[in-house]
Write a protein that holds these residues in place. Structure first.
Motif, PDB file in Angstrom:
ATOM      1  N   ASN A  96       1.036   1.608   7.825  1.00  0.00           N
ATOM      2  CA  ASN A  96       2.126   0.691   8.163  1.00  0.00           C
ATOM      3  C   ASN A  96       2.863   0.202   6.924  1.00  0.00           C
ATOM      4  OD1 ASN A  96       2.758   0.155  10.919  1.00  0.00           O
ATOM      5  ND2 ASN A  96       0.708  -0.686  11.194  1.00  0.00           N
ATOM      6  N   VAL A  97       2.103  -0.182   5.897  1.00  0.00           N
ATOM      7  CA  VAL A  97       2.721  -0.654   4.653  1.00  0.00           C
ATOM      8  C   VAL A  97       3.548   0.463   4.018  1.00  0.00           C
ATOM      9  CG1 VAL A  97       2.233  -1.406   2.281  1.00  0.00           C
ATOM     10  CG2 VAL A  97       1.019  -2.461   4.205  1.00  0.00           C
ATOM     11  N   SER A  98       2.991   1.661   4.003  1.00  0.00           N
ATOM     12  CA  SER A  98       3.690   2.797   3.396  1.00  0.00           C
ATOM     13  C   SER A  98       4.987   3.104   4.135  1.00  0.00           C
ATOM     14  CB  SER A  98       2.781   4.027   3.388  1.00  0.00           C
ATOM     15  OG  SER A  98       1.599   3.776   2.666  1.00  0.00           O
ATOM     16  N   TYR A  99       4.947   2.976   5.453  1.00  0.00           N
ATOM     17  CA  TYR A  99       6.161   3.229   6.241  1.00  0.00           C
ATOM     18  C   TYR A  99       7.209   2.151   5.983  1.00  0.00           C
ATOM     19  CZ  TYR A  99       9.234   3.766  10.281  1.00  0.00           C
ATOM     20  OH  TYR A  99      10.341   3.911  11.097  1.00  0.00           O
ATOM     21  N   ASN A 100       6.782   0.895   6.013  1.00  0.00           N
ATOM     22  CA  ASN A 100       7.726  -0.214   5.853  1.00  0.00           C
ATOM     23  C   ASN A 100       8.341  -0.264   4.460  1.00  0.00           C
ATOM     24  OD1 ASN A 100       7.424  -1.144   8.508  1.00  0.00           O
ATOM     25  ND2 ASN A 100       5.615  -2.354   7.973  1.00  0.00           N
ATOM     26  N   TYR A 101       7.551   0.062   3.435  1.00  0.00           N
ATOM     27  CA  TYR A 101       8.049  -0.005   2.061  1.00  0.00           C
ATOM     28  C   TYR A 101       8.438   1.372   1.514  1.00  0.00           C
ATOM     29  CZ  TYR A 101       6.602  -4.866   1.946  1.00  0.00           C
ATOM     30  OH  TYR A 101       6.479  -6.216   2.199  1.00  0.00           O
ATOM     31  N   LYS A 102       8.421   2.369   2.433  1.00  0.00           N
ATOM     32  CA  LYS A 102       8.887   3.716   2.090  1.00  0.00           C
ATOM     33  C   LYS A 102       8.161   4.321   0.874  1.00  0.00           C
ATOM     34  CE  LYS A 102      13.492   3.320   4.162  1.00  0.00           C
ATOM     35  NZ  LYS A 102      12.931   2.495   5.220  1.00  0.00           N
ATOM     36  N   THR A 103       6.848   4.120   0.843  1.00  0.00           N
ATOM     37  CA  THR A 103       6.038   4.752  -0.196  1.00  0.00           C
ATOM     38  C   THR A 103       5.348   6.013   0.313  1.00  0.00           C
ATOM     39  OG1 THR A 103       4.163   3.312   0.358  1.00  0.00           O
ATOM     40  CG2 THR A 103       5.616   2.589  -1.424  1.00  0.00           C
ATOM     41  N   PHE A 104       5.662   6.412   1.564  1.00  0.00           N
ATOM     42  CA  PHE A 104       5.123   7.675   2.081  1.00  0.00           C
ATOM     43  C   PHE A 104       5.651   8.816   1.212  1.00  0.00           C
ATOM     44  CE2 PHE A 104       8.734   6.209   4.703  1.00  0.00           C
ATOM     45  CZ  PHE A 104       9.691   7.175   4.394  1.00  0.00           C
ATOM     46  N   GLY A 105       4.873   9.888   1.162  1.00  0.00           N
ATOM     47  CA  GLY A 105       5.255  11.013   0.316  1.00  0.00           C
ATOM     48  C   GLY A 105       4.897  10.808  -1.145  1.00  0.00           C
ATOM     49  N   THR A 106       4.115   9.744  -1.420  1.00  0.00           N
ATOM     50  CA  THR A 106       3.655   9.479  -2.783  1.00  0.00           C
ATOM     51  C   THR A 106       2.177   9.125  -2.747  1.00  0.00           C
ATOM     52  OG1 THR A 106       4.010   7.073  -2.820  1.00  0.00           O
ATOM     53  CG2 THR A 106       5.927   8.479  -3.265  1.00  0.00           C
ATOM     54  N   ILE A 107       1.583   9.062  -3.922  1.00  0.00           N
ATOM     55  CA  ILE A 107       0.169   8.722  -4.030  1.00  0.00           C
ATOM     56  C   ILE A 107      -0.090   7.299  -3.543  1.00  0.00           C
ATOM     57  CG2 ILE A 107       0.268   7.827  -6.391  1.00  0.00           C
ATOM     58  CD1 ILE A 107      -2.504  10.085  -4.970  1.00  0.00           C
ATOM     59  N   ARG A 108       0.937   6.432  -3.620  1.00  0.00           N
ATOM     60  CA  ARG A 108       0.769   5.040  -3.201  1.00  0.00           C
ATOM     61  C   ARG A 108       0.776   4.899  -1.681  1.00  0.00           C
ATOM     62  NH1 ARG A 108       4.818   4.403  -6.912  1.00  0.00           N
ATOM     63  NH2 ARG A 108       6.265   3.521  -5.380  1.00  0.00           N
ATOM     64  N   GLY A 109       1.131   5.969  -0.988  1.00  0.00           N
ATOM     65  CA  GLY A 109       1.185   5.900   0.468  1.00  0.00           C
ATOM     66  C   GLY A 109      -0.129   6.180   1.164  1.00  0.00           C
ATOM     67  N   GLY A 110      -1.182   6.507   0.407  1.00  0.00           N
ATOM     68  CA  GLY A 110      -2.461   6.858   1.026  1.00  0.00           C
ATOM     69  C   GLY A 110      -3.628   6.133   0.392  1.00  0.00           C
ATOM     70  N   GLY A 111      -4.771   6.794   0.374  1.00  0.00           N
ATOM     71  CA  GLY A 111      -5.979   6.197  -0.184  1.00  0.00           C
ATOM     72  C   GLY A 111      -7.196   6.992   0.252  1.00  0.00           C
ATOM     73  N   PHE A 112      -8.380   6.525  -0.161  1.00  0.00           N
ATOM     74  CA  PHE A 112      -9.603   7.225   0.264  1.00  0.00           C
ATOM     75  C   PHE A 112     -10.674   6.242   0.712  1.00  0.00           C
ATOM     76  CE2 PHE A 112     -10.622   6.450  -4.192  1.00  0.00           C
ATOM     77  CZ  PHE A 112     -12.003   6.294  -4.227  1.00  0.00           C
ATOM     78  N   ILE A 113     -11.533   6.739   1.586  1.00  0.00           N
ATOM     79  CA  ILE A 113     -12.661   5.982   2.138  1.00  0.00           C
ATOM     80  C   ILE A 113     -13.946   6.584   1.589  1.00  0.00           C
ATOM     81  CG2 ILE A 113     -13.887   5.303   4.230  1.00  0.00           C
ATOM     82  CD1 ILE A 113     -11.125   4.042   4.027  1.00  0.00           C
TER      83      ILE A 113
END
Length: 535
Positions: A304-321
């Motif tokens: 949701n954060v990545s979509y709202n702040y348009k960081t999708f398509g970058t390393i900041r748009g994801g993460g790991f568990i």
């Protein structure tokens, strides 16, 4: 672009971020009745309505009122009698069917007096706070195999969905577990069988509190025993399936009053009942554990954060568990994929494994959780068709097939869609050219890795690319951790294990520092001995 960092979590998170006990814990003798009263008083403080009802007729009358309120509809006596007997208390259905109603078919059809059809909601899963919570205690069942009196039960819209069995402090918590099993055999099926709707059980002796789901197995026939014919089906539960509740830092919350304030917070309990239980194709009800829920919600929040702040398509748009091996990562990833696929802006969820056998194995597991929820593929051409099929929301594939598709279909329109890509066990096979090709081809990706063995700078390979040597470099920030240390703390009653570790402390330290091949094992021992004051 600025980097956005989470500074506060949603107060509606199912699992509290960090729990600090607010209650003075009882250390003196406390009877079971006193413990029960204190617990019910706590629920009443949390806006549960207390009902002084102890009989089935009162329970049925209250159920009618609650369903009328939820649906803003007044049943006629004829309509209620028909709806109750055919839909809720049908004599031909047992625990399995009733669990399916709550988990999968909570909207039932009412045939009104004029012949028209109306939807009747047993639960509001879209707006959980529209559901009403009540608590009863000392409910009496005298028409079962033998008379029983239940400690406390939480009603959701009038249906008993959570049952609590208490023992006084100092009594083994397994006594409460065994008593629930006895109720299963003797009386939950009695009368109209409303207590067969119970989804979750909570057991406590005040000091220790655990929960577990009302899982139903096909071995119920064996449990009947003695050729006694009883209406309804039994559960075949094992104490090993019980779970501790915890905060997001994996610290168990065991005292009943602390448990009541967290687990029985309205949004937590309702989320668990409506969102974080999985009724499998094998008719088993799985209640997710707190660390699984945290991982799921943090992944969804990141999307949701990545979509709202348009960081999708970058390393900041994801993460790991980082969840240790054997902790149920497949269930966590399934629930994450299932919920992420329901976001209106997400086109597909790709679950990517690194071997063909894992492709088939994961599909089998996903099919157990929900048959037909995911789509696997045996060739790149089938993968292409699934990517173009609007109904195929979750797709399981291998990284090799995905790489071949990218090579053959460089200008496919799917590469411009919002795609969540989840890598299972993000080992070194994802840390090379395939990883780069995928991230360069998909323009609006949300990239996540699930692993039990993350790669850090200290255990990375010097042979791999410098910019993709660690898990964080490849997938982004760590969203949640559940290591072997946390797994042990969830089973801290195993005193023998701790005693053995203490006894062999020096040899284990030597093994840890010189022989440990697993980074997780090394971190575990370092952290364990530090916390135990033995480092």
């Amino acid at each position: 672009m600025d980097k956005y960092t989470l500074v506060a979590e949603n107060p509606e998170s199912t699992v509290v971020s960090e729990y600090q006990p607010h209650f003075r814990r009882e250390t003196s003798y406390q009877t079971e009745a006193e413990l029960e009263k204190a617990f019910i008083d706590q629920l009443h403080m949390q806006a549960y309505e207390y009902l002084p009802i102890t009989s089935e007729s009162e329970l049925i009358n209250n159920l009618r009122k609650q369903l009328e309120a939820l649906n803003s509809y007044q049943f006629s006596n004829t309509e209620w009698d028909q709806f109750f007997k055919s839909k809720i208390a049908n004599q031909n259905i047992g625990i399995e069917e009733k669990t399916a109603i709550i988990q999968e078919d909570h909207i039932q059809l009412l045939t009104r007096d004029d012949g028209s059809i109306k939807n009747i909601y047993l639960l509001d899963k879209a707006n959980i706070h529209n559901n009403r919570l009540q608590v009863i205690n000392q409910y009496v069942v005298d028409n079962g195999q033998r008379p029983n009196r239940y400690d406390a039960t939480v009603l959701v819209n009038g249906l008993p969905l959570v049952h609590i069995e208490l023992k006084k402090r100092g009594v083994d918590i397994k006594e409460a577990f065994n008593q629930i099993n006895r109720y299963n055999r003797e009386s939950f099926w009695a009368g109209c069988g409303l207590f067969e709707y119970v989804q979750l059980f909570v057991i406590s002796n005040g000091t220790y509190t655990k929960y577990y789901s009302n899982t139903t197995r096909f071995t119920h026939i064996k449990e009947l025993g003695n050729n006694i014919v009883r209406k309804g089906k039994l559960t075949s539960n094992s104490y090993e399936f019980t779970s501790w509740w915890a905060d997001a830092k994996n610290r168990p919350i065991t005292d009943l009053m602390d448990f009541g304030q967290t687990f029985f917070a309205k949004h937590t309990l309702l989320n668990l009942l409506t969102k974080y239980c999985v009724f499998t194709s094998e008719k088993l009800l799985l209640a997710m554990r707190p660390y699984q829920i945290v991982a799921t919600e943090r992944t969804l929040a990141q999307i949701n954060v990545s979509y709202n702040y348009k960081t999708f398509g970058t390393i900041r748009g994801g993460g790991f568990i980082w969840h240790t091996t054997g902790s149920g990562k497949t269930l966590t990833s399934f629930k994450t994929a299932q919920l992420a696929s329901k976001f209106p802006f997400i086109y597909k969820v790709l679950f990517v494994v690194d071997r063909k056998d894992l492709d088939y194995q994961t599909m089998k597991e996903y099919d157990k959780f929900e048959r037909g929820a995911a789509n696997s593929n045996t060739s790149t051409s089938i993968l292409k068709k699934q990517l173009e099929n609007l109904d195929a929301r979750i797709i399981i594939t291998t990284i090799q097939k995905l790489a071949v598709l990218i090579k053959k279909q460089k200008n496919h329109s799917v590469f411009n869609e919002h795609i969540v890509i989840i890598f299972d066990e993000c080992h070194r096979s994802q840390f090379g050219e395939m990883h780069s090709v995928i991230t360069k081809t998909f323009k609006k990706y949300y990239l996540f890795g699930f692993t039990g063995t993350p790669i850090f700078a200290v255990n990375s390979s010097s042979n791999s690319r410098a910019d993709l040597r660690t898990t964080e470099q490849a997938f982004g920030t760590k969203l949640h951790t559940y290591t072997i240390v946390d797994a042990i703390s969830f089973h801290f009653s195993l005193f023998t294990f701790h005693f053995s570790l203490f006894t062999f402390h020096f040899s284990l330290v030597t093994w840890n520092k010189k022989m440990a091949a697993s980074m997780e094992a090394a971190i575990f021992f370092d952290r364990y001995f530090t916390e135990m004051g033995m480092a």
